[in-house]
Design an enzyme around this catalytic site. Structure first.
Site: not given
Ligand code: GAR
Length: 190
Positions: A90, A109
């Site tokens: 992030m 995303h």
């Molecule tokens: C996921 O949903 C990913 O798409 C999002 O963070 C989450 C991480 O989940 N990414 C963003 O929002 C990027 N702007 P995880 O740690 O369980 O993989």
């Protein structure tokens, strides 16, 4: 084979899905390291179980973003990384890493970009009242959740936030593997 590092700030369910896919032969690449900007990120515990090297650096410990990314880059060089795979990392990627890995940084995303970039994309989409949202895999440029799209899949909004999140995460775990496998097949033909 493609050597990739996973960048994650939190839970790491996408990291887990990608790692398992490499082990099961559904993704032709090797996770050579996991990097996190957050000390408490659960992804670091996951990687320890896989016996994959990890590195954690806090941007606050550095005088500038350039210094931070230079330290990250030193770590990536020691792992001999070909691609960076962002999985819930992030933070914006700055010029130091973009220049070192041109067109070799991929992000996932949880929305149909360009709708709802940034944090809490699922919450943003539900607050807007959309009936269909989805998942995007794209190459990373200097913007926030921008850059050429590699793959997208639509997901219908469900009765509750939790159900919608569960559907989106399930789609993410599949789409990320498919998009990376296709990208790396093309890379190998070059
Ligand atoms: C996921 O949903 C990913 O798409 C999002 O963070 C989450 C991480 O989940 N990414 C963003 O929002 C990027 N702007 P995880 O740690 O369980 O993989």
């Amino acid at each position: 084979t493609i050597r990739f590092a996973i960048f994650a700030s939190g839970n790491g369910s996408n990291a887990e899905a990608l790692y398992q896919a490499t082990k099961e032969g559904h993704l032709h690449g090797e996770v050579v390291g996991v990097f996190s900007d957050k000390e408490e990120a659960f992804v670091l515990e996951r990687a320890a179980k896989w016996d994959v090297p990890t590195a954690q650096l806090s941007p606050k410990a550095f005088a500038s973003k350039v210094d931070y990314e230079q330290a990250v880059l030193d770590q990536l060089r020691s792992w001999q990384v070909d691609f960076l795979v962002l999985a819930g990392y992030m933070r914006l990627i700055g010029p130091t890493l973009l220049n070192a890995f041109p067109n070799k940084i991929v992000n996932i995303h949880p929305s149909l970009l360009p709708a709802f970039p940034g944090k809490d994309a699922i919450g943003q989409a539900l607050a807007y009242g959309v009936q269909v949202t989805g998942v995007t895999v794209h190459l990373v440029d200097a913007g926030m959740d921008t850059g050429p799209i590699l793959a997208q899949r639509a997901v219908e909004v469900q009765a509750t936030l939790e159900q919608t999140e569960a559907c989106i995460h399930a789609v993410e775990h599949e789409l990320y593997r498919e998009a990376l496998d296709q990208l790396w097949n093309e890379e190998r033909m070059k």
